[in-house]
Scaffold this active site. Structure first.
Site, PDB file in Angstrom:
ATOM      1  N   CYS A 107       0.874  -1.162   0.000  1.00 56.12           N
ATOM      2  CA  CYS A 107       0.000   0.000   0.000  1.00 56.12           C
ATOM      3  C   CYS A 107       0.919   1.222   0.000  1.00 56.12           C
ATOM      4  O   CYS A 107       1.661   1.428   0.954  1.00 56.12           O
ATOM      5  CB  CYS A 107      -0.886  -0.043   1.243  1.00 56.12           C
ATOM      6  N   CYS A 121     -10.274  10.703   8.150  1.00 56.88           N
ATOM      7  CA  CYS A 121      -8.964  10.186   7.733  1.00 56.88           C
ATOM      8  C   CYS A 121      -7.835  10.941   8.413  1.00 56.88           C
ATOM      9  O   CYS A 121      -7.799  12.176   8.400  1.00 56.88           O
ATOM     10  CB  CYS A 121      -8.828  10.288   6.215  1.00 56.88           C
TER      11      CYS A 121
END
Ligand code: SAH
Length: 346
Positions: A107, A121
């Site tokens: 990732c 987030c």
């Protein structure tokens, strides 16, 4: 240290070949150096053992290799690894290795910080400092590939652009990095094993379709109701769902690629039947897959994971409408490596 020397990896192969010709050397020397820089990921000119000492010194006088440094590596009890990656200007980004029984996924980050302001987030709290260069994205992948071989005895199999940043707001560099990752002169990985995840920049989704990219697309949707989506992803006010959907329709018409949606279900925000119905309505124009991802708390409890009955409701509604759905557990939570937790905290 400030330097005026040029980053050699900003040059294309052709430019590197021309450079050697201008130096009175053979163009072929450019190919050799290019191979060292990309396929072999050389960290210094000294490593380039089939290049003469004089040539290496000449390169040293003209260029730098701005290789990333893995400053700190943390390993989770579930095998997930998080790298804090130092860039040449001392900024830090993070990348994560996620092992499953059948694959190892990297990732990777595409920007330092993020320009979007998704309320749930952690990365959104760091303002966007700059875009990553193609080589900085490529290096993150190489570092994870090495760790995968070392700790999991197998090469990296998949890549997701789900680290820090919005990849479609650094489109050109992301594309250049993917070109290197997929090229036989780089890592030779299949583009089918790469997913670019976006909050949804309609213009860039259309550009991807026009560019006939071969990697996969994931959209962080989280709500198919404008009012709700704008409240958690303020960016949606500028690019409302209708324009996102129109861009996705364009993408599907051109690529015939299934669209994946990332979706978190939060208590009191999007956990009602009407939210699930809106999701079905939004995505039924094309073959779709919904990944329901677990919420990773980042703060004071403003957002809370919905109850499992709400998740079950979503799964039922989606399945009844023949939309593929998976419910994903988070990985690497103990080291803040899970979705939305990347914030240079370590
Ligand atoms: N900007 C891109 C890439 C970041 S991907 C995008 O938005 O797609 C990171 C994924 O994790 C996105 O789907 C994002 O919505 C999700 N995410 C962000 N914060 C999260 C959190 N706290 N818990 C779970 N998922 C989160």
């Amino acid at each position: 240290m400030a330097t005026s020397k040029k980053d050699i990896r900003a040059l294309t192969k052709e430019q590197l070949r021309n450079f050697f010709v201008e130096q009175g050397d053979k163009a072929f020397r450019g190919n050799q150096v290019y191979e060292w820089l990309w396929q072999k990921s050389a960290h210094s000119f000294e490593d380039m053992t089939n290049i003469s000492k004089e040539t290496r010194e000449m390169l040293e006088n003209n260029f730098v290799i701005n290789h990333i440094q893995v400053d700190q590596m943390q390993r989770s009890s579930d095998g997930t690894i998080k790298n804090a990656v130092r860039l040449h200007d001392d900024l830090i980004v993070e990348s994560v290795l996620i092992p499953t029984p059948t694959r190892t996924t990297a990732c990777v980050s595409s920007q330092v910080g993020c320009s979007l302001d998704c309320k749930f987030c952690a990365t959104a709290r760091l303002k966007r400092m700059r875009n990553l260069n193609p080589d900085e994205i490529y290096d993150q992948v190489v570092a994870i590939d090495n760790e995968s071989r070392l700790y999991h005895n197998r090469p990296l199999s998949n890549i997701v652009f789900m680290g820090m940043g919005e990849p479609l707001m650094n489109y050109n560099n992301v594309i250049k990095a993917i070109d290197k990752i997929t090229s036989p002169e780089g890592l030779g990985m299949s583009p089918k094993r790469i997913v670019v995840s976006t909050s949804g920049v309609p213009k860039m989704i259309k550009k991807m379709a026009d560019d006939e990219v071969k990697f996969k697309l994931a959209v962080s949707l989280h709500s198919a109701i404008d009012e709700v989506r704008t409240s958690i992803m303020p960016f949606n006010a500028t690019f409302p769902l209708a324009s996102l959907r129109e861009a996705l329709q364009y993408w599907y018409a051109k690529t015939k690629n299934r669209i994946t949606y990332e979706y978190v279900v939060w208590k009191g925000i999007n956990d009602k039947r009407k939210d699930a119905d809106a999701l079905v309505e939004f995505c039924k124009f094309a073959p779709s897959k919904v990944n329901i991802i677990e919420y990773n708390p980042i703060d004071d409890g403003e957002f809370q994971q919905a109850q499992s009955s709400a998740i079950d409701m979503y799964v039922n509604v989606l399945e009844k409408n023949h939309i593929t759905v998976t419910v994903r557990r988070s990985r690497g939570k103990d080291i803040d490596a899970a979705c939305g937790q990347l914030a240079n905290k370590s």
